[in-house]
Write a protein that holds these residues in place. Structure first.
Motif, short mmCIF file in Angstrom:
data_model
loop_
_atom_site.label_atom_id
_atom_site.label_comp_id
_atom_site.label_asym_id
_atom_site.label_seq_id
_atom_site.Cartn_x
_atom_site.Cartn_y
_atom_site.Cartn_z
N UNK A 215 46.98 -16.16 -18.52
CA UNK A 215 45.91 -15.65 -19.38
C UNK A 215 44.58 -16.35 -19.16
N UNK A 216 44.62 -17.61 -18.80
CA UNK A 216 43.36 -18.35 -18.69
C UNK A 216 42.62 -18.10 -17.38
N UNK A 217 43.22 -17.33 -16.50
CA UNK A 217 42.61 -17.07 -15.19
C UNK A 217 41.97 -15.69 -15.16
N UNK A 218 40.80 -15.60 -14.49
CA UNK A 218 40.23 -14.31 -14.17
C UNK A 218 41.00 -13.75 -12.98
N UNK A 219 41.35 -12.48 -13.04
CA UNK A 219 42.10 -11.83 -11.96
C UNK A 219 41.12 -11.07 -11.07
N UNK A 220 41.05 -11.47 -9.81
CA UNK A 220 40.12 -10.84 -8.88
C UNK A 220 40.89 -10.03 -7.84
N UNK A 221 40.22 -9.04 -7.28
CA UNK A 221 40.80 -8.21 -6.23
C UNK A 221 39.77 -8.01 -5.13
N UNK A 222 40.22 -8.14 -3.90
CA UNK A 222 39.37 -7.94 -2.74
C UNK A 222 40.18 -7.24 -1.66
N UNK A 223 39.51 -6.81 -0.60
CA UNK A 223 40.15 -5.95 0.39
C UNK A 223 41.05 -6.68 1.37
N UNK A 224 40.77 -7.96 1.66
CA UNK A 224 41.42 -8.66 2.77
C UNK A 224 41.29 -7.82 4.05
N UNK A 225 40.08 -7.31 4.26
CA UNK A 225 39.85 -6.35 5.34
C UNK A 225 39.96 -7.02 6.71
N UNK A 226 40.77 -6.44 7.58
CA UNK A 226 40.88 -6.88 8.96
C UNK A 226 40.05 -6.00 9.90
N UNK A 227 39.41 -4.98 9.34
CA UNK A 227 38.47 -4.15 10.08
C UNK A 227 37.45 -3.61 9.08
#
Length: 428
Positions: A215-227
């Motif tokens: 709960x104390x963490x912000x949840x982030x999302x990114x692409x991990x794009x390899x192209x």
């Protein structure tokens, strides 16, 4: 201002990454997708680091932009409506640590962010003592996760670390193969300096919020794009000034953090348990019933993200802590167009149609989230119907497992034919 950030990407100097993964192509695709803030990726690689120094100039505090002459070249190849989009870069990298702890081999991936080139250079000098930084844009170092965090924090004011794709079986901090049960176990006495976690493609915030310890963490999302075309398949949304330190503070406090754009987790390649070689896929209940053993080869299954969340969860589905901004699940536009046209999402036919759509309607993220469905219908009734279903979450899910991506669909057999038959001629 409100903007999308994609802060986990790779350059052409990382293994298994496109030769087009350079700053110009990344900027082009960021504008096409509607992303304002990008990670540079791979700042530890000596050649890429020099390229960053040569090609980027300071912009807002802690952020950089392409040099004017390079930016003009990128803009020249985009439709007018996309050419002027703001794109900024934040110095970033992914680091893989491999070490022994608690009589187990640990393989953990981490995202590291630096506020300026001086801090990044100091970080690289210290990391260079732990391994070869030239071998891969994502270096593999025999270094404890706690020690990597210490090096990060000591590199400069504002440097910070975010555990990467935390549930991935092989390389996540909570991964079934080599991870831990808590952030505190992994980072020890420095764990208080961790304030955000990357959920990865195979999980979403709803799954993560079943574990009260997160709960104390912000949840982030990114692409991990390899192209470059993979940019923005996941993003984090901010409502802050465009400023490195404002973004960091939003993650630290939650003020200005506006949630994420996600894959449907079933599309991630480690969502369920299974064995790719044996063609075996199982949900957590079946895995437990079979003792975690593959019924074909009798070897241990690769236990996926959903099972691992079940192991650590202490809450039911649907739990949402107070103040949590929520998220939206999307499917990349080429995948939707590919289903409509009956061809692969990377085919030339799909690429041409998506070019036409974004030139006419604007960036991809805006098409998927904000543009009125009626405006989309004037170009493609089938696409309008798919986007409408997407926004309602009415999709067909075929989950991924053991390194195999899942698929998200929109139409049952015969539906597309009926939609197209009743529509007036449009783009496709």
């Amino acid at each position: 201002m409100r903007f999308h950030a994609d802060l986990h990407i790779h350059s052409k100097y990382s293994r298994a990454c496109s030769k087009d993964s350079d700053l110009e192509h990344l900027t082009w695709w960021a504008r096409r997708k509607g992303v304002t803030l990008m990670g540079t990726g791979d700042l530890t690689h000596p050649v890429w680091f020099e390229r960053l120094r040569e090609s980027l100039v300071p912009a807002e505090p802690g952020l950089f932009r392409l040099r004017d002459e390079l930016d003009r070249e990128v803009s020249r190849t985009l439709p007018p409506g996309l050419a002027s989009g703001t794109v900024r870069f934040m110095l970033s990298t992914e680091v893989s640590t491999v070490y022994s702890r608690g009589e187990r081999t640990r393989k953990i991936h981490h995202l590291v962010y630096m506020p300026d080139f001086e801090a990044a250079a100091a970080f690289n000098r210290r990391l260079g003592r732990a391994g070869d930084l030239e071998a891969d844009g994502r270096p593999v170092l025999r270094l404890d996760s706690r020690d990597l965090l210490e090096i990060t924090l000591g590199s400069g004011q504002g440097a910070y670390l975010v555990p990467a794709h935390v549930w991935t079986p092989w390389f996540g901090v909570f991964g079934s193969k080599s991870g831990f049960d808590t952030v505190e176990e992994c980072y020890g006495d420095l764990s208080r300096h961790i304030f955000a976690l990357e959920t990865g493609l195979s999980s979403d915030p709803a799954m993560n919020r079943r574990v009260s310890g997160l709960d104390r963490y912000r949840l982030v999302s990114h692409s991990d794009a390899h192209s470059p075309p993979m940019v923005a398949r996941e993003t984090t949304v901010f409502e802050t000034d465009l400023d490195y330190f404002a973004v960091m503070e939003a993650l630290r406090t939650g003020s200005g953090y506006a949630g994420t754009v996600e894959f449907f987790p079933e599309e991630g390649k480690y969502h369920l348990d299974g064995h790719r070689k044996c063609g075996v896929r199982m949900d957590p209940r079946e895995t437990r019933r079979r003792g975690g053993v593959c019924p074909v080869c009798s070897r241990p299954l690769t236990v996926g993200v959903l099972s691992r969340v079940e192991d650590l969860a202490d809450r039911p589905d649907g739990t949402r802590p107070d103040g949590d901004p929520g998220f939206r699940s999307l499917v990349p536009l080429p995948e939707i167009v590919g289903e409509i046209l009956g061809v692969g999402s990377k085919s030339k036919k799909v690429l041409n149609e998506v070019d036409s759509l974004t030139a006419a309607l604007g960036p991809e993220l805006a098409i998927l989230q904000e543009l009125p469905v009626g405006d989309i219908a004037r170009h493609s009734p089938a696409l309008a119907e798919a986007v409408d279903r997407l926004r309602r979450g009415e999709v067909i899910r075929d989950p991924g497992y053991d390194g195999t991506f899942g698929t998200i669909g929109f139409f049952k057999p015969g539906e597309l034919e009926r939609i197209n038959a009743s529509a007036t001629p449009a783009l496709f």
